[in-house]
Design an enzyme around this catalytic site. Structure first.
Site, PDB file in Angstrom:
ATOM      1  N   CYS A 119       0.818  -1.234   0.000  1.00  0.00           N
ATOM      2  CA  CYS A 119       0.000   0.000   0.000  1.00  0.00           C
ATOM      3  C   CYS A 119       0.840   1.268   0.000  1.00  0.00           C
ATOM      4  O   CYS A 119       0.317   2.361  -0.246  1.00  0.00           O
ATOM      5  CB  CYS A 119      -0.960  -0.011   1.173  1.00  0.00           C
ATOM      6  SG  CYS A 119      -2.021  -1.462   1.185  1.00  0.00           S
ATOM      7  N   HIS A 252      -3.232   7.198   2.123  1.00  0.00           N
ATOM      8  CA  HIS A 252      -3.669   5.875   1.683  1.00  0.00           C
ATOM      9  C   HIS A 252      -5.056   5.621   2.268  1.00  0.00           C
ATOM     10  O   HIS A 252      -5.314   5.894   3.445  1.00  0.00           O
ATOM     11  CB  HIS A 252      -2.675   4.822   2.162  1.00  0.00           C
ATOM     12  CG  HIS A 252      -3.157   3.423   1.966  1.00  0.00           C
ATOM     13  ND1 HIS A 252      -3.697   2.992   0.782  1.00  0.00           N
ATOM     14  CD2 HIS A 252      -3.221   2.362   2.826  1.00  0.00           C
ATOM     15  CE1 HIS A 252      -4.057   1.724   0.906  1.00  0.00           C
ATOM     16  NE2 HIS A 252      -3.779   1.326   2.130  1.00  0.00           N
ATOM     17  N   ASN A 282     -10.168  -0.169   0.056  1.00  0.00           N
ATOM     18  CA  ASN A 282      -8.703  -0.084   0.065  1.00  0.00           C
ATOM     19  C   ASN A 282      -8.181  -0.682  -1.249  1.00  0.00           C
ATOM     20  O   ASN A 282      -8.284  -1.891  -1.456  1.00  0.00           O
ATOM     21  CB  ASN A 282      -8.188  -0.865   1.279  1.00  0.00           C
ATOM     22  CG  ASN A 282      -6.676  -0.839   1.402  1.00  0.00           C
ATOM     23  OD1 ASN A 282      -5.969  -0.485   0.456  1.00  0.00           O
ATOM     24  ND2 ASN A 282      -6.178  -1.239   2.555  1.00  0.00           N
TER      25      ASN A 282
HETATM   26  O1  UT7 Z   1      -3.717  -1.219   3.472  1.00  0.00           O
HETATM   27  C1  UT7 Z   1      -2.759  -1.485   4.440  1.00  0.00           C
HETATM   28  C2  UT7 Z   1      -3.156  -0.913   5.697  1.00  0.00           C
HETATM   29  N1  UT7 Z   1      -4.281  -1.653   6.260  1.00  0.00           N
HETATM   30  C3  UT7 Z   1      -4.908  -1.083   7.238  1.00  0.00           C
HETATM   31  O2  UT7 Z   1      -4.613   0.039   7.556  1.00  0.00           O
HETATM   32  C4  UT7 Z   1      -5.956  -1.872   7.990  1.00  0.00           C
HETATM   33  C5  UT7 Z   1      -5.811  -1.569   9.455  1.00  0.00           C
HETATM   34  N2  UT7 Z   1      -6.784  -2.223  10.309  1.00  0.00           N
HETATM   35  C6  UT7 Z   1      -8.091  -1.856  10.317  1.00  0.00           C
HETATM   36  O3  UT7 Z   1      -8.506  -1.009   9.536  1.00  0.00           O
HETATM   37  C7  UT7 Z   1      -9.000  -2.477  11.353  1.00  0.00           C
HETATM   38  O4  UT7 Z   1      -8.222  -3.158  12.299  1.00  0.00           O
HETATM   39  C8  UT7 Z   1     -10.045  -3.439  10.749  1.00  0.00           C
HETATM   40  C9  UT7 Z   1     -11.067  -2.646   9.959  1.00  0.00           C
HETATM   41  C10 UT7 Z   1      -9.365  -4.468   9.878  1.00  0.00           C
HETATM   42  C11 UT7 Z   1     -10.800  -4.165  11.866  1.00  0.00           C
HETATM   43  O5  UT7 Z   1     -11.406  -3.220  12.738  1.00  0.00           O
HETATM   44  P1  UT7 Z   1     -11.263  -3.390  14.322  1.00  0.00           P
HETATM   45  O6  UT7 Z   1     -12.004  -2.285  14.924  1.00  0.00           O
HETATM   46  O7  UT7 Z   1      -9.792  -3.493  14.616  1.00  0.00           O
HETATM   47  O8  UT7 Z   1     -12.037  -4.720  14.579  1.00  0.00           O
HETATM   48  P2  UT7 Z   1     -11.518  -6.036  15.308  1.00  0.00           P
HETATM   49  O9  UT7 Z   1     -10.542  -6.747  14.439  1.00  0.00           O
HETATM   50  O10 UT7 Z   1     -11.113  -5.667  16.704  1.00  0.00           O
HETATM   51  O11 UT7 Z   1     -12.848  -6.880  15.387  1.00  0.00           O
HETATM   52  C12 UT7 Z   1     -13.933  -6.457  16.249  1.00  0.00           C
HETATM   53  C13 UT7 Z   1     -15.070  -7.453  16.085  1.00  0.00           C
HETATM   54  C14 UT7 Z   1     -14.649  -8.896  16.205  1.00  0.00           C
HETATM   55  O12 UT7 Z   1     -15.672  -9.600  16.876  1.00  0.00           O
HETATM   56  P3  UT7 Z   1     -15.501  -9.998  18.416  1.00  0.00           P
HETATM   57  O13 UT7 Z   1     -14.263 -10.834  18.500  1.00  0.00           O
HETATM   58  O14 UT7 Z   1     -15.373  -8.697  19.146  1.00  0.00           O
HETATM   59  O15 UT7 Z   1     -16.757 -10.740  18.712  1.00  0.00           O
HETATM   60  C15 UT7 Z   1     -14.615  -9.370  14.784  1.00  0.00           C
HETATM   61  O16 UT7 Z   1     -14.845 -10.755  14.643  1.00  0.00           O
HETATM   62  O17 UT7 Z   1     -15.641  -7.314  14.790  1.00  0.00           O
HETATM   63  C16 UT7 Z   1     -15.744  -8.587  14.163  1.00  0.00           C
HETATM   64  N3  UT7 Z   1     -15.615  -8.412  12.727  1.00  0.00           N
HETATM   65  C17 UT7 Z   1     -16.663  -8.253  11.897  1.00  0.00           C
HETATM   66  N4  UT7 Z   1     -17.983  -8.206  12.112  1.00  0.00           N
HETATM   67  C18 UT7 Z   1     -18.778  -8.027  11.070  1.00  0.00           C
HETATM   68  C19 UT7 Z   1     -14.483  -8.384  12.000  1.00  0.00           C
HETATM   69  N5  UT7 Z   1     -14.771  -8.205  10.693  1.00  0.00           N
HETATM   70  C20 UT7 Z   1     -16.109  -8.131  10.613  1.00  0.00           C
HETATM   71  C21 UT7 Z   1     -17.011  -7.938   9.547  1.00  0.00           C
HETATM   72  N6  UT7 Z   1     -18.318  -7.883   9.821  1.00  0.00           N
HETATM   73  N7  UT7 Z   1     -16.595  -7.787   8.265  1.00  0.00           N
END
Ligand code: UT7
Length: 325
Positions: A119, A252, A282
Site C-alpha cells: 500500500c 492511503h 482499500n
Molecule cells: O492497506 C494497508 C493498511 N491496512 C490497514 O490500515 C488496515 C488496518 N486495520 C483496520 O482497519 C481495522 O483493524 C479493521 C477494519 C481491519 C478491523 O477493525 P477493528 O475495529 O480493529 O475490529 P476487530 O478486528 O477488533 O474486530 C472487532 C469485532 C470482532 O468480533 P468480536 O471478536 O469482538 O466478537 C470481529 O470478529 O468485529 C468482528 N468483525 C466483523 N464483524 C462483522 C471483524 N470483521 C467483521 C465484519 N463484519 N466484516
C-alpha cells in the site's frame, strides 16, 4: 537552477462492477459468513468497492489511468521516458506489469519496472521517479498504482474481504525548473512481514503456501497511526514546511479512522483530507493516485496547492511525499 519533478497530469480507472456493502453481505451470507453494512461503515468508513471482471488485469486498469493522465498533461505516450508501476497484483510472475503496460501504450525503448511496496507502493514509486528526474535520468515519467486485490481475497474471512477493491491511478511527472515534489520520505521494517501478507509462491508448476491475503488488522492499525504521523512530520521538516502549509492531505485509503487520527495529530480539519475510501475501499498502491485524480477532477485540489501524500502497508512499509501541485 534546481531541477524539480512536477506532477503535470492525473488519471484513474475503476472497473465498472461496483459492490455495495449490501452486495458483500449477500455474497458472504451465501458462504454462511456474517457481516453487515453497519459494521463495515462504523469500523472502516467503506460503503462500496469495485471489482474487475474475469480476464481484466492490473495493466488494463493502468492503461486507462495512464491515457487519462497523459491527456490531462498534454503529453504524448511517445514522449514518456520512464514507467514505474506500483503493484502487488501483477499480471504475471514476470515480466513486470510496467513492461506489459508499455507495450499496451504502444511505446518502446524507455526503462520500465514495477515497485513492490504494497500500500506504500505509489509513494515509493513517486520517490524513485523524483530521484531519477532530479538526476536527469528521466524527463517525462508515468508513475502508476494499479491493483486487482479482489483476486487475493478470502471470501470466508470477513475481517479482510470487505476491505479491499480494485482500481488504478496514474500521474505524469515531468522535469521542471518550478517545484514540484518538495520532499520525500520512505521507510520499511521487515520484522512485521507477517502482519499483512499473501504467504504463497509458485514452485514447480504449483502454488505453494496460501495465496490469499492475511492481515492482523489491529496490529496494522496500531503501527499505521504511529508511522503516518512520523513520516508526515519528517517530510515537512525536509521541505522546511509546517502542518499549516498543507492544503490537502491525501492519505492511503484503508480506514477512515486511521485518516481521522492522522488529521487530528497534524491538527488538520477533515475538510482538508481527501476521502475516497467510502466509494473505493482499500485499493492498495492505487488508492493515493485514485484519490488524487478524483480530487483534481472534482475541483478540490487545484494548481499551486501543497499536497501531503502518505502511504502505509505490508512489509511493513510507509512514507510520504510533499508536493507543490
Ligand atoms: O492497506 C494497508 C493498511 N491496512 C490497514 O490500515 C488496515 C488496518 N486495520 C483496520 O482497519 C481495522 O483493524 C479493521 C477494519 C481491519 C478491523 O477493525 P477493528 O475495529 O480493529 O475490529 P476487530 O478486528 O477488533 O474486530 C472487532 C469485532 C470482532 O468480533 P468480536 O471478536 O469482538 O466478537 C470481529 O470478529 O468485529 C468482528 N468483525 C466483523 N464483524 C462483522 C471483524 N470483521 C467483521 C465484519 N463484519 N466484516
Amino acid at each position: 537552477m534546481r531541477r524539480y519533478a512536477r506532477i503535470t497530469g492525473t488519471g484513474s480507472c475503476l472497473p465498472p462492477r461496483r459492490l455495495t456493502n449490501a452486495d458483500m453481505t449477500a455474497l458472504l451470507a451465501a458462504r454462511d459468513v456474517e457481516t453487515s453494512d453497519e459494521w463495515i461503515v462504523a469500523r472502516t468508513g467503506i460503503r462500496a468497492r469495485h471489482f474487475v471482471a474475469d480476464g481484466v488485469f492490473a495493466s488494463d486498469l493502468a492503461l486507462q489511468a495512464c491515457q487519462a493522465a497523459l491527456e490531462a498533461a498534454g503529453v504524448a505516450a511517445s514522449d514518456i521516458d520512464l514507467i514505474i508501476v506500483a503493484t502487488s497484483t501483477p499480471d504475471m510472475v514476470f515480466p513486470s506489469t510496467a513492461a506489459i503496460l508499455q507495450n499496451k501504450l504502444g511505446i518502446a525503448g524507455c526503462p520500465v519496472f514495477d515497485v513492490q511496496a504494497v500500500c506504500s507502493g505509489f509513494v515509493y514509486a513517486l520517490t524513485v521517479a523524483d530521484s531519477m528526474i532530479q538526476t536527469g535520468a528521466a524527463s517525462k515519467a508515468l508513475v502508476v498504482g494499479a491493483e486487482v486485490f479482489s483476486r487475493l481475497l478470502d471470501f470466508n474471512d470477513r475481517t479482510t474481504c470487505v476491505l479491499f477493491g480494485d482500481g488504478a491511478g496514474a500521474v505524469v511527472v515531468e522535469a521542471s525548473d518550478q517545484p514540484g515534489i518538495l520532499a520525500t520520505d520512505i521507510h520499511a521494517d521487515g520484522k512485521h512481514v507477517g502482519i499483512l501478507c499473501v504467504p504463497g509462491h509458485v514452485s514447480g508448476g504449483q502454488i505453494l503456501g496460501d495465496p490469499l491475503l492475511k492481515m492482523d488488522g489491529q496490529a496494522v492499525f496500531k503501527l499505521a497511526v504511529g508511522v503516518l504521523e512520523e513520516t508526515a512530520r519528517a517530510v515537512l521538516a525536509k521541505a522546511g514546511k509546517t502542518e499549516a502549509d498543507i492544503d490537502w492531505l491525501i492519505p492511503h485509503q484503508a480506514n477512515i479512522r486511521i485518516m481521522q487520527s492522522t488529521a487530528r495529530k497534524l491538527k488538520l480539519s477533515m475538510d482538508k483530507v481527501v476521502v475516497t475510501v467510502d466509494e473505493h475501499g482499500n485499493t492498495s498502491a492505487a488508492s493515493i493516485p485514485l484519490a488524487l485524480d478524483h480530487a483534481v477532477r472534482a475541483g478540490q485540489v487545484k494548481k499551486g496547492d501543497t499536497l501531503m501524500l502518505e502511504g502505509v502497508g505490508g512489509g511493513f512499509t510507509w512514507g510520504a511525499v510533499l508536493v507543490d501541485f
